[in-house]
Write a protein that holds these residues in place. Structure first.
Motif, PDB file in Angstrom:
ATOM      1  N   ASP A 122       0.810  -1.221   0.000  1.00  0.00           N
ATOM      2  CA  ASP A 122       0.000   0.000   0.000  1.00  0.00           C
ATOM      3  C   ASP A 122       0.842   1.270   0.000  1.00  0.00           C
ATOM      4  O   ASP A 122       0.307   2.377  -0.056  1.00  0.00           O
ATOM      5  CB  ASP A 122      -0.965   0.010   1.199  1.00  0.00           C
ATOM      6  CG  ASP A 122      -0.249  -0.158   2.533  1.00  0.00           C
ATOM      7  OD1 ASP A 122       0.950  -0.499   2.520  1.00  0.00           O
ATOM      8  OD2 ASP A 122      -0.889   0.054   3.582  1.00  0.00           O
ATOM      9  N   LYS A 140       0.987  -0.031  13.043  1.00  0.00           N
ATOM     10  CA  LYS A 140      -0.200   0.646  12.535  1.00  0.00           C
ATOM     11  C   LYS A 140      -0.777   1.516  13.650  1.00  0.00           C
ATOM     12  O   LYS A 140      -1.004   1.052  14.760  1.00  0.00           O
ATOM     13  CB  LYS A 140      -1.228  -0.383  12.063  1.00  0.00           C
ATOM     14  CG  LYS A 140      -2.429   0.221  11.345  1.00  0.00           C
ATOM     15  CD  LYS A 140      -3.395  -0.861  10.883  1.00  0.00           C
ATOM     16  CE  LYS A 140      -2.801  -1.717   9.789  1.00  0.00           C
ATOM     17  NZ  LYS A 140      -3.792  -2.694   9.239  1.00  0.00           N
ATOM     18  N   TYR A 143      -5.478   4.847  12.372  1.00  0.00           N
ATOM     19  CA  TYR A 143      -5.294   4.362  11.004  1.00  0.00           C
ATOM     20  C   TYR A 143      -6.627   4.223  10.265  1.00  0.00           C
ATOM     21  O   TYR A 143      -7.603   3.668  10.776  1.00  0.00           O
ATOM     22  CB  TYR A 143      -4.579   3.014  11.037  1.00  0.00           C
ATOM     23  CG  TYR A 143      -4.401   2.359   9.680  1.00  0.00           C
ATOM     24  CD1 TYR A 143      -3.311   2.678   8.889  1.00  0.00           C
ATOM     25  CD2 TYR A 143      -5.327   1.438   9.207  1.00  0.00           C
ATOM     26  CE1 TYR A 143      -3.137   2.073   7.647  1.00  0.00           C
ATOM     27  CE2 TYR A 143      -5.162   0.832   7.976  1.00  0.00           C
ATOM     28  CZ  TYR A 143      -4.058   1.158   7.196  1.00  0.00           C
ATOM     29  OH  TYR A 143      -3.885   0.575   5.970  1.00  0.00           O
ATOM     30  N   PHE A 160      -0.660   6.999   9.128  1.00  0.00           N
ATOM     31  CA  PHE A 160      -0.864   5.582   8.881  1.00  0.00           C
ATOM     32  C   PHE A 160      -0.002   4.684   9.775  1.00  0.00           C
ATOM     33  O   PHE A 160      -0.508   3.806  10.460  1.00  0.00           O
ATOM     34  CB  PHE A 160      -0.587   5.263   7.414  1.00  0.00           C
ATOM     35  CG  PHE A 160      -1.442   6.052   6.457  1.00  0.00           C
ATOM     36  CD1 PHE A 160      -2.814   5.866   6.407  1.00  0.00           C
ATOM     37  CD2 PHE A 160      -0.872   7.007   5.616  1.00  0.00           C
ATOM     38  CE1 PHE A 160      -3.603   6.589   5.534  1.00  0.00           C
ATOM     39  CE2 PHE A 160      -1.656   7.735   4.730  1.00  0.00           C
ATOM     40  CZ  PHE A 160      -3.019   7.529   4.695  1.00  0.00           C
ATOM     41  N   TYR A 161       1.299   4.902   9.758  1.00  0.00           N
ATOM     42  CA  TYR A 161       2.200   4.000  10.477  1.00  0.00           C
ATOM     43  C   TYR A 161       3.229   4.792  11.291  1.00  0.00           C
ATOM     44  O   TYR A 161       3.606   5.915  10.937  1.00  0.00           O
ATOM     45  CB  TYR A 161       2.972   3.107   9.504  1.00  0.00           C
ATOM     46  CG  TYR A 161       2.115   2.245   8.608  1.00  0.00           C
ATOM     47  CD1 TYR A 161       1.499   1.102   9.099  1.00  0.00           C
ATOM     48  CD2 TYR A 161       1.943   2.570   7.267  1.00  0.00           C
ATOM     49  CE1 TYR A 161       0.723   0.293   8.270  1.00  0.00           C
ATOM     50  CE2 TYR A 161       1.169   1.780   6.431  1.00  0.00           C
ATOM     51  CZ  TYR A 161       0.567   0.640   6.940  1.00  0.00           C
ATOM     52  OH  TYR A 161      -0.210  -0.151   6.120  1.00  0.00           O
ATOM     53  N   ASP A 219      -7.860   2.767   6.475  1.00  0.00           N
ATOM     54  CA  ASP A 219      -7.351   1.972   5.360  1.00  0.00           C
ATOM     55  C   ASP A 219      -7.002   2.885   4.189  1.00  0.00           C
ATOM     56  O   ASP A 219      -7.813   3.700   3.745  1.00  0.00           O
ATOM     57  CB  ASP A 219      -8.392   0.940   4.932  1.00  0.00           C
ATOM     58  CG  ASP A 219      -7.767  -0.140   4.049  1.00  0.00           C
ATOM     59  OD1 ASP A 219      -7.321   0.195   2.933  1.00  0.00           O
ATOM     60  OD2 ASP A 219      -7.715  -1.296   4.502  1.00  0.00           O
TER      61      ASP A 219
END
Length: 434
Positions: A22, A63, A67, A47-48, A69
């Motif tokens: 991703d 994660k 978060y 996100f991370y 998707d």
């Protein structure tokens, strides 16, 4: 906030052993070890988080709780962000160009120069200045610590003078028996400002267009359009900061917008490109990149650090093991307030003390002079205290106070030390200078 290029994604895949389908170049940003992205409405999404292991071998991708998707977000590409911010970029460009022209008019008797590091900020400033004054000279201060990516870039940079010191960084620290840290540093004043002071005519007036920005640090947050560095001393230099109000995102988007050359080191995941390996302001998030991208330079630096640690009995200074010093502690002073048993055992092992009974080894740590309160780090001085007063003593004297108590001069001190070494006393190192 730095753009994430394919090179850094490859590093993440190799160190995390994850495919990361991703994540792709052209959309994501790294900000304080958090991977972020913008949607097409300009909102930031986190996100991370990246976590680096203490042994500098692994990167862990976590994660975040917030978060969302990535496939559910209409991500804005770097080009999308340029389009969204084009008017803003043109406005800050106009402000910077007006500042440059205004200062050139104000200081018309000064010679303009752009100090460049091959970093993004100085490259943008060079682009702005030369868009108005194409013949403006650049100057690169060769710290002798830059990586091959930077040296390749500067050699091809037009109208740029390279200032190389007579003595490089590595010979200098060896001669000085010194490792820079956040607590004590002097390498910048010697290998950056110092080289310009040596190179440029001290009787000539110079206008230095520099890439410093207000958001970079608390110190720089108060800078105005003009700045004079105290280290410039009595020279006729004026520093001008054309992009001081720009954000890091502004710099990157402007760089992409005008296709300004990018140092390859940024693409590898670095947020700064100067002083490879040895800058004390770097942390393990950079050191793990060093081990991956520049293993030879990193191994050389680890060898230098290890030699320094052993020579100066680093256990007594930093309260850490050799491995802790190499991977976590070398740039920040004392690592912990009290040594662990592992530190004491390692000290005993390397210094010929009885590993089965560490009571003597413990005596070497965290001692201060009972008379003047000076911290005692020299192993010979500590050994002399225990030799004269017994290994179980609780009051220690520094060398000066010890010599005063026993009415010793330097010759007599050296005589005793040499005699104890000849007797193979385990408290003293045979190869250690008195």
């Amino acid at each position: 906030m730095s753009p994430i290029f394919n090179e850094y994604l490859n590093f993440l895949r190799d160190t995390t052993k994850q495919e990361l389908p991703d994540l792709k170049e052209g959309y994501f940003w790294l900000d304080k070890q958090i991977i972020k992205g913008f949607d097409k409405q300009g909102n930031i999404h986190k996100f991370y988080r990246l976590k680096i292991s203490d042994n500098l071998k692994d990167v862990i991708i976590i994660k975040l709780k917030c978060y969302t998707d990535i496939s559910d977000i209409e991500l804005a590409s770097w080009n999308d962000l340029i389009d969204m911010n084009e008017q803003h970029l043109k406005e800050i460009e106009t402000d910077s160009l007006n500042l440059i022209r205004g200062k050139m008019k104000k200081y018309k008797e000064y010679t303009p120069i752009v100090p460049v590091s091959m970093g993004k900020d100085s490259m943008v400033v060079s682009y702005l200045v030369r868009s108005q004054y194409p013949d403006t000279k650049a100057i690169f201060n060769n710290t002798s610590l830059d990586c091959a990516d930077t040296y390749r870039m500067v050699k091809n940079f037009p109208n740029c003078e390279i200032c190389t010191p007579k003595e490089g960084f590595y010979p200098w620290i060896k001669r000085m028996n010194w490792i820079p840290s956040r607590i004590r540093r002097g390498c910048c004043s010697i290998f950056k400002v110092g080289e310009m002071l040596n190179k440029l005519d001290k009787n000539k007036k110079f206008l230095l267009f520099m890439g410093m920005r207000n958001e970079e640090s608390n110190t720089r947050s108060d800078y105005g359009d003009e700045v004079i560095n105290p280290e410039w001393k009595t020279t006729y230099w004026n520093g001008i900061l054309p992009i001081r109000k720009w954000s890091e995102l502004d710099v990157w988007l402007y760089t992409f917008f005008h296709n300004i050359e990018i140092n390859e080191k940024y693409k590898k995941g670095y947020s700064r490109v100067g002083c490879a390996i040895a800058c004390p302001y770097y942390t393990k998030t950079v050191w793990i990149l060093d081990k991956y991208w520049y293993p030879s330079m990193r191994k050389r630096w680890e060898s230098i650090l290890r030699e320094y640690f052993l020579k100066n009995k680093g256990w007594l200074i930093f309260n850490c093991t050799i491995d802790e010093y190499l991977t976590r502690a070398w740039n920040g002073g004392t690592f912990r307030d009290e040594p662990t048993q592992e530190v004491i055992d390692e000290f005993a092992k390397y210094n010929g003390l009885d590993a089965g009974d560490t009571s003597v080894a413990k005596q070497y740590f965290n001692k201060s002079c009972s008379d003047c309160n000076k911290r005692i780090k020299d192993k010979t001085t500590l050994a002399m205290n225990m030799k004269f007063h017994g290994r179980e003593i609780t009051r220690f004297l520094c060398k000066k106070c010890f010599k005063k108590l026993y009415e010793m001069d330097e010759d007599k001190w050296n005589y005793y030390v040499a005699a104890f070494k000849r007797d193979d006393c385990a408290l003293f190192d045979k190869d250690e200078n008195s």
